[in-house]
Design a protein around this motif. Structure first.
Motif, PDB file in Angstrom:
ATOM      1  N   UNK A  75      21.669 -15.065 -45.558  1.00  0.00           N
ATOM      2  CA  UNK A  75      20.385 -15.300 -46.724  1.00  0.00           C
ATOM      3  C   UNK A  75      19.057 -14.694 -46.444  1.00  0.00           C
ATOM      4  N   UNK A  76      18.724 -14.480 -45.123  1.00  0.00           N
ATOM      5  CA  UNK A  76      17.789 -13.436 -45.020  1.00  0.00           C
ATOM      6  C   UNK A  76      18.146 -12.402 -45.917  1.00  0.00           C
ATOM      7  N   UNK A  77      19.135 -11.574 -45.864  1.00  0.00           N
ATOM      8  CA  UNK A  77      19.719 -10.486 -46.771  1.00  0.00           C
ATOM      9  C   UNK A  77      19.141 -10.192 -48.136  1.00  0.00           C
ATOM     10  N   UNK A  78      19.733 -11.541 -48.495  1.00  0.00           N
ATOM     11  CA  UNK A  78      20.061 -11.936 -49.701  1.00  0.00           C
ATOM     12  C   UNK A  78      18.065 -11.798 -50.186  1.00  0.00           C
ATOM     13  N   UNK A  79      17.367 -12.688 -49.784  1.00  0.00           N
ATOM     14  CA  UNK A  79      15.843 -12.273 -49.515  1.00  0.00           C
ATOM     15  C   UNK A  79      15.176 -11.247 -49.942  1.00  0.00           C
ATOM     16  N   UNK A  80      16.132 -10.396 -48.554  1.00  0.00           N
ATOM     17  CA  UNK A  80      15.271  -9.400 -48.799  1.00  0.00           C
ATOM     18  C   UNK A  80      15.296  -7.816 -49.640  1.00  0.00           C
ATOM     19  N   UNK A  81      16.507  -8.274 -49.678  1.00  0.00           N
ATOM     20  CA  UNK A  81      17.224  -7.145 -51.423  1.00  0.00           C
ATOM     21  C   UNK A  81      16.251  -7.662 -52.036  1.00  0.00           C
ATOM     22  N   UNK A  82      16.053  -8.679 -52.291  1.00  0.00           N
ATOM     23  CA  UNK A  82      14.677  -9.099 -54.070  1.00  0.00           C
ATOM     24  C   UNK A  82      13.310  -8.564 -53.646  1.00  0.00           C
ATOM     25  N   UNK A  83      13.426  -8.254 -52.771  1.00  0.00           N
ATOM     26  CA  UNK A  83      11.499  -7.850 -52.184  1.00  0.00           C
ATOM     27  C   UNK A  83      11.961  -6.907 -52.422  1.00  0.00           C
ATOM     28  N   UNK A  84      12.950  -5.603 -51.953  1.00  0.00           N
ATOM     29  CA  UNK A  84      13.257  -4.500 -51.182  1.00  0.00           C
ATOM     30  C   UNK A  84      12.982  -3.813 -52.850  1.00  0.00           C
ATOM     31  N   UNK A  85      13.851  -4.479 -53.837  1.00  0.00           N
ATOM     32  CA  UNK A  85      14.572  -3.341 -54.889  1.00  0.00           C
ATOM     33  C   UNK A  85      15.387  -3.679 -56.335  1.00  0.00           C
ATOM     34  N   UNK A  86      14.515  -3.851 -57.170  1.00  0.00           N
ATOM     35  CA  UNK A  86      14.442  -4.166 -58.352  1.00  0.00           C
ATOM     36  C   UNK A  86      16.012  -4.349 -58.943  1.00  0.00           C
ATOM     37  N   UNK A  87      16.411  -3.087 -58.875  1.00  0.00           N
ATOM     38  CA  UNK A  87      17.548  -2.729 -59.251  1.00  0.00           C
ATOM     39  C   UNK A  87      18.018  -1.320 -58.562  1.00  0.00           C
ATOM     40  N   UNK A  88      19.781  -1.362 -58.612  1.00  0.00           N
ATOM     41  CA  UNK A  88      19.768   0.050 -57.501  1.00  0.00           C
ATOM     42  C   UNK A  88      19.976   0.090 -56.301  1.00  0.00           C
ATOM     43  N   UNK A  89      19.950   0.986 -55.307  1.00  0.00           N
ATOM     44  CA  UNK A  89      20.511   1.820 -54.319  1.00  0.00           C
ATOM     45  C   UNK A  89      18.667   2.035 -53.478  1.00  0.00           C
ATOM     46  N   UNK A  90      18.685   1.190 -52.215  1.00  0.00           N
ATOM     47  CA  UNK A  90      17.748   0.861 -51.557  1.00  0.00           C
ATOM     48  C   UNK A  90      17.781   2.376 -50.817  1.00  0.00           C
ATOM     49  N   UNK A  91      16.776   3.075 -49.981  1.00  0.00           N
ATOM     50  CA  UNK A  91      17.099   4.362 -49.665  1.00  0.00           C
ATOM     51  C   UNK A  91      15.399   4.536 -49.207  1.00  0.00           C
ATOM     52  N   UNK A 247      20.910   8.747 -44.382  1.00  0.00           N
ATOM     53  CA  UNK A 247      21.233   7.868 -45.734  1.00  0.00           C
ATOM     54  C   UNK A 247      22.241   7.438 -44.972  1.00  0.00           C
ATOM     55  N   UNK A 248      23.323   7.019 -44.108  1.00  0.00           N
ATOM     56  CA  UNK A 248      23.884   6.732 -43.518  1.00  0.00           C
ATOM     57  C   UNK A 248      24.267   5.590 -44.039  1.00  0.00           C
ATOM     58  N   UNK A 249      24.062   4.597 -45.145  1.00  0.00           N
ATOM     59  CA  UNK A 249      24.196   3.467 -45.967  1.00  0.00           C
ATOM     60  C   UNK A 249      26.168   3.181 -45.938  1.00  0.00           C
ATOM     61  N   UNK A 250      26.077   2.287 -46.187  1.00  0.00           N
ATOM     62  CA  UNK A 250      27.575   1.751 -46.993  1.00  0.00           C
ATOM     63  C   UNK A 250      27.936   2.557 -48.334  1.00  0.00           C
ATOM     64  N   UNK A 251      27.376   2.074 -48.992  1.00  0.00           N
ATOM     65  CA  UNK A 251      27.505   2.910 -50.033  1.00  0.00           C
ATOM     66  C   UNK A 251      27.514   4.002 -50.869  1.00  0.00           C
TER      67      UNK A 251
END
Length: 365
Positions: A75-91, A247-251
């Protein structure tokens, strides 16, 4: 166990390399997360644009998750993702800021469960082998040999030398590494790291010239670590390729897998979004039968993922990062005879020296 507050601060630590008198500055972003029942966990990021990272945590991420239960990680990561990026990959700064928060969450959840993060990840081992990053471009060849011999005398058996640093170009890099191999002998594990500094043609020539030196891996060899160029390089050398520091994220690892680009996975939880993201990378490594290591100054945080997963191999001990951790953490474990123990306390098992935090403070978030 709700999140009550998140605080950040930027710190500069002085470090000194062997044979070098002038101190060097090393910046860290320190993040404290406090719960409503008084527990405090901490996370960290480093190096690039630290003030922007600290501000992103307190101004944007904190308001989104204050009041949430620390155990509700999805739930926390879902909330954070919406704050950190509107679309695409975070970096970039987004992932660095997320690393601060996510590592603090893992630290807190470990405290609640009374377990180390390594145990929460799988608990495969209680100690891990280390490789020592020491071969910096500031050293002349004779100094590389001297410091390497000193490390071997202390029981270390896996060393890493930087390439892409010689003013004379890749041929001088080759001569430096060859000299180290000849001086230290065949029983010492030796790897190289270009820090994403080389074009493809130079990386190919360097790798081919060093194959006779029995190099364990070639880390971050290419500009921007382009998946297609890495795949080409991998077919042109017998030296295993590794990457994942910045930039070693999963994607990103998924792209490298799809192109057949890497042999060794090296995520760093201080930069890639935290231990939650490193878990995804570790499972990808298991699925595709790849060894798991770390790179880039993850230090005592990364010891946990290397120890937690059965495909974990070596953790990095970076001479400069190691000095920062000795200053910052009380009774932090140090590598001995090529091995480092997982900190025994719950969470990441580290105790912060508050006096050092005060003395190294540049700015609060």
């Amino acid at each position: 166990m709700q999140i009550a507050d998140i605080r950040t601060s930027v710190h500069r630590f002085e470090t000194q390399l062997p044979l070098r008198k002038p101190a060097r500055g090393s910046d860290r972003v320190y993040c404290e997360m406090e719960t409503t029942d008084g527990r405090v966990g901490f996370g960290m990021s480093a190096k690039f644009m630290p003030h922007a990272i600290a501000s992103a945590v307190t101004e944007h991420l904190k308001p989104a998750i204050v009041g949430m239960d620390i155990r509700d990680m999805e739930k926390i990561h879902e909330r954070l993702e919406k704050v950190m990026t509107e679309r695409g990959c975070m970096s970039g700064i987004n992932l660095n800021a997320l690393s601060c928060v996510d590592l603090a969450l893992w630290d807190l959840n470990g405290q609640v469960r009374g377990e180390t993060v390594a145990r929460m990840l799988g608990g495969y081992r209680d100690e891990v082998g280390v490789y020592i990053t020491y071969g910096f471009g500031t050293y002349a060849t004779e100094e590389l040999i001297q410091v390497g011999r000193d490390l071997v005398a202390k029981g270390h058996r896996n060393l890493k030398v930087l390439v892409g640093t010689a003013k004379e170009g890749w041929r001088e890099d080759v001569r430096r590494v060859q000299a180290v191999r000849e001086a230290l002998g065949p029983d010492v594990g030796l790897s190289i790291d270009a820090n994403e500094s080389l074009p493809l043609d130079s990386a190919v020539r360097l790798a081919r010239a060093l194959e006779e030196c029995d190099i364990d891996w070639f880390e971050d060899p290419l500009h921007n670590m382009d998946a297609r160029d890495l795949a080409r390089l991998r077919t042109m050398t017998s030296i295993p390729l590794s990457g994942g520091q910045m930039d070693g994220h999963s994607q990103r690892f998924r792209q490298w897998i799809e192109h057949g680009s890497l042999d060794i996975f090296m995520p760093n939880s201080l930069y890639n979004g935290g231990m939650t993201e490193t878990c995804k990378v570790a499972h990808l490594a298991q699925i595709y039968n790849r060894p798991l290591s770390d790179a880039g100054g993850g230090g005592l945080y990364s010891v946990h993922h290397v120890a937690g997963f059965r495909n974990g191999t070596l953790a990095e001990s970076h001479l400069q990062v190691e000095q920062v951790e000795r200053q910052l953490f009380v009774d932090a474990p140090e590598p001995t005879n090529g091995v480092i123990a997982v900190p025994r306390g719950p969470g990441f098992g580290l105790t912060v020296n508050k006096d050092v935090l005060r003395d190294t403070l540049i700015k609060t978030g």
